[in-house]
Scaffold this motif. Sequence first.
Motif, mmCIF file in Angstrom:
data_model
loop_
_atom_site.group_PDB
_atom_site.id
_atom_site.type_symbol
_atom_site.label_atom_id
_atom_site.label_comp_id
_atom_site.label_asym_id
_atom_site.label_seq_id
_atom_site.Cartn_x
_atom_site.Cartn_y
_atom_site.Cartn_z
ATOM 1 N N PRO A 170 0.805 -1.224 0.000
ATOM 2 C CA PRO A 170 0.000 0.000 0.000
ATOM 3 C C PRO A 170 0.838 1.274 0.000
ATOM 4 O O PRO A 170 0.452 2.265 -0.623
ATOM 5 C CB PRO A 170 -0.813 -0.134 1.295
ATOM 6 C CG PRO A 170 -0.964 -1.611 1.472
ATOM 7 C CD PRO A 170 0.350 -2.181 1.023
ATOM 8 N N ALA A 171 1.979 1.249 0.658
ATOM 9 C CA ALA A 171 2.826 2.445 0.706
ATOM 10 C C ALA A 171 3.302 2.839 -0.683
ATOM 11 O O ALA A 171 3.284 4.017 -1.061
ATOM 12 C CB ALA A 171 4.017 2.201 1.632
ATOM 13 N N GLU A 202 -11.156 -3.395 -5.355
ATOM 14 C CA GLU A 202 -12.483 -3.462 -4.761
ATOM 15 C C GLU A 202 -12.859 -2.076 -4.252
ATOM 16 O O GLU A 202 -12.120 -1.468 -3.468
ATOM 17 C CB GLU A 202 -12.499 -4.455 -3.605
ATOM 18 C CG GLU A 202 -12.202 -5.881 -4.007
ATOM 19 C CD GLU A 202 -13.320 -6.509 -4.829
ATOM 20 O OE1 GLU A 202 -14.367 -5.856 -5.003
ATOM 21 O OE2 GLU A 202 -13.145 -7.640 -5.295
ATOM 22 N N ILE A 203 -14.019 -1.571 -4.708
ATOM 23 C CA ILE A 203 -14.479 -0.266 -4.252
ATOM 24 C C ILE A 203 -15.974 -0.318 -3.984
ATOM 25 O O ILE A 203 -16.674 -1.237 -4.397
ATOM 26 C CB ILE A 203 -14.155 0.851 -5.264
ATOM 27 C CG1 ILE A 203 -14.891 0.619 -6.588
ATOM 28 C CG2 ILE A 203 -12.651 0.951 -5.483
ATOM 29 C CD1 ILE A 203 -14.725 1.761 -7.576
ATOM 30 N N GLU A 216 -14.622 -6.673 -12.370
ATOM 31 C CA GLU A 216 -15.163 -6.218 -11.092
ATOM 32 C C GLU A 216 -15.660 -7.391 -10.256
ATOM 33 O O GLU A 216 -16.186 -8.367 -10.787
ATOM 34 C CB GLU A 216 -16.309 -5.223 -11.328
ATOM 35 C CG GLU A 216 -15.834 -3.903 -11.913
ATOM 36 C CD GLU A 216 -16.979 -2.925 -12.101
ATOM 37 O OE1 GLU A 216 -16.909 -1.834 -11.509
ATOM 38 O OE2 GLU A 216 -17.924 -3.255 -12.838
ATOM 39 N N ARG A 217 -15.521 -7.256 -8.912
ATOM 40 C CA ARG A 217 -15.896 -8.354 -8.022
ATOM 41 C C ARG A 217 -16.929 -7.939 -6.963
ATOM 42 O O ARG A 217 -17.549 -8.780 -6.352
ATOM 43 C CB ARG A 217 -14.626 -8.918 -7.347
ATOM 44 C CG ARG A 217 -13.639 -9.465 -8.367
ATOM 45 C CD ARG A 217 -12.349 -9.954 -7.744
ATOM 46 N NE ARG A 217 -11.510 -8.904 -7.221
ATOM 47 C CZ ARG A 217 -10.716 -8.141 -7.971
ATOM 48 N NH1 ARG A 217 -10.688 -8.282 -9.286
ATOM 49 N NH2 ARG A 217 -9.947 -7.210 -7.431
ATOM 50 N N PHE A 218 -17.085 -6.658 -6.721
ATOM 51 C CA PHE A 218 -18.112 -6.139 -5.818
ATOM 52 C C PHE A 218 -18.073 -6.789 -4.435
ATOM 53 O O PHE A 218 -19.080 -7.241 -3.917
ATOM 54 C CB PHE A 218 -19.500 -6.295 -6.450
ATOM 55 C CG PHE A 218 -19.641 -5.569 -7.767
ATOM 56 C CD1 PHE A 218 -19.696 -4.193 -7.796
ATOM 57 C CD2 PHE A 218 -19.681 -6.276 -8.949
ATOM 58 C CE1 PHE A 218 -19.804 -3.520 -9.006
ATOM 59 C CE2 PHE A 218 -19.788 -5.612 -10.167
ATOM 60 C CZ PHE A 218 -19.854 -4.228 -10.188
ATOM 61 N N SER A 219 -16.894 -6.867 -3.869
ATOM 62 C CA SER A 219 -16.771 -7.410 -2.506
ATOM 63 C C SER A 219 -15.895 -6.493 -1.656
ATOM 64 O O SER A 219 -15.059 -6.955 -0.885
ATOM 65 C CB SER A 219 -16.196 -8.830 -2.547
ATOM 66 O OG SER A 219 -14.945 -8.853 -3.222
ATOM 67 N N TYR A 220 -16.108 -5.184 -1.814
ATOM 68 C CA TYR A 220 -15.308 -4.201 -1.077
ATOM 69 C C TYR A 220 -15.411 -4.417 0.428
ATOM 70 O O TYR A 220 -16.496 -4.554 0.986
ATOM 71 C CB TYR A 220 -15.771 -2.782 -1.438
ATOM 72 C CG TYR A 220 -15.236 -1.728 -0.504
ATOM 73 C CD1 TYR A 220 -13.877 -1.406 -0.486
ATOM 74 C CD2 TYR A 220 -16.085 -1.079 0.387
ATOM 75 C CE1 TYR A 220 -13.390 -0.459 0.392
ATOM 76 C CE2 TYR A 220 -15.599 -0.123 1.258
ATOM 77 C CZ TYR A 220 -14.254 0.177 1.263
ATOM 78 O OH TYR A 220 -13.762 1.114 2.144
ATOM 79 N N LYS A 221 -14.256 -4.433 1.075
ATOM 80 C CA LYS A 221 -14.162 -4.673 2.511
ATOM 81 C C LYS A 221 -13.545 -3.465 3.196
ATOM 82 O O LYS A 221 -12.453 -3.020 2.823
ATOM 83 C CB LYS A 221 -13.306 -5.921 2.780
ATOM 84 C CG LYS A 221 -13.095 -6.246 4.247
ATOM 85 C CD LYS A 221 -12.195 -7.465 4.401
ATOM 86 C CE LYS A 221 -11.930 -7.786 5.865
ATOM 87 N NZ LYS A 221 -11.019 -8.954 6.012
ATOM 88 N N THR A 272 -7.698 -1.834 -0.534
ATOM 89 C CA THR A 272 -8.017 -0.537 -1.119
ATOM 90 C C THR A 272 -7.923 0.574 -0.085
ATOM 91 O O THR A 272 -7.338 1.636 -0.343
ATOM 92 C CB THR A 272 -9.438 -0.549 -1.730
ATOM 93 O OG1 THR A 272 -9.513 -1.570 -2.732
ATOM 94 C CG2 THR A 272 -9.773 0.790 -2.361
ATOM 95 N N ASP A 273 -8.474 0.332 1.091
ATOM 96 C CA ASP A 273 -8.428 1.336 2.154
ATOM 97 C C ASP A 273 -6.989 1.627 2.574
ATOM 98 O O ASP A 273 -6.623 2.784 2.844
ATOM 99 C CB ASP A 273 -9.211 0.857 3.370
ATOM 100 C CG ASP A 273 -10.713 0.940 3.166
ATOM 101 O OD1 ASP A 273 -11.146 1.110 2.001
ATOM 102 O OD2 ASP A 273 -11.453 0.819 4.158
#
Length: 204
Positions: free
Chosen positions: A9-10, A92-93, A129-134, A139-140
Amino acid sequence: MSETNLPTPAVVGKRAAEVLTAVFNSDDFDRLRKSSLYYTDCWATFTGYPLIAKWSLKDDSEPLFWEGMRVLALKTAVFELTSGDEHAAELEISAPVDEMVHAILAQFTLVQKMTAALGIQFVHMTDQERFSYKVGGYTDQCYAAAGWGEQNRRYWIGRPEMLRRLDILGELYQSIGFQEEGRSHTHDFSERIDMPETVGATSV
């Protein structure tokens, strides 16, 4: 590419911040922003923006635009850092943010011009797309590493809450003759549609 093999992420955050700054400083950015916000008047799904509690086109379009731009910067960064791995870059968003991404990318001619001039490539493909945003996931973590802080949870809705709200919306849509979350309806427009008193009474 598995999540364990994704760039840290960095690293993603650093590159995404650079990408967003470059796009923001582009001579065409203001036109992109205005055009994307116009687009919200033209099209919206039944399962994207309406997931936002007390959704308001007037109040929510501008902040959603910035969330969409940040997502595109993050995807661009992952795409570059994985040597063009399209699947990895399809982060994922949340569904409402994803809908704004569609609105931005609908400005096809301008997006092509801007990204070509900047030497970057925006990434988005529905079949990835997977539509399983956690909440709290990869992503966060990348978002925070870019220096943008925590997402606005009004727009960034995790999968369990998304499904709960979809159930509520589905019931509301069915009460006025819309099935399959707005994908079909029973109206032939031969007569006026009377709205049930319950419509609008439930808050998500």
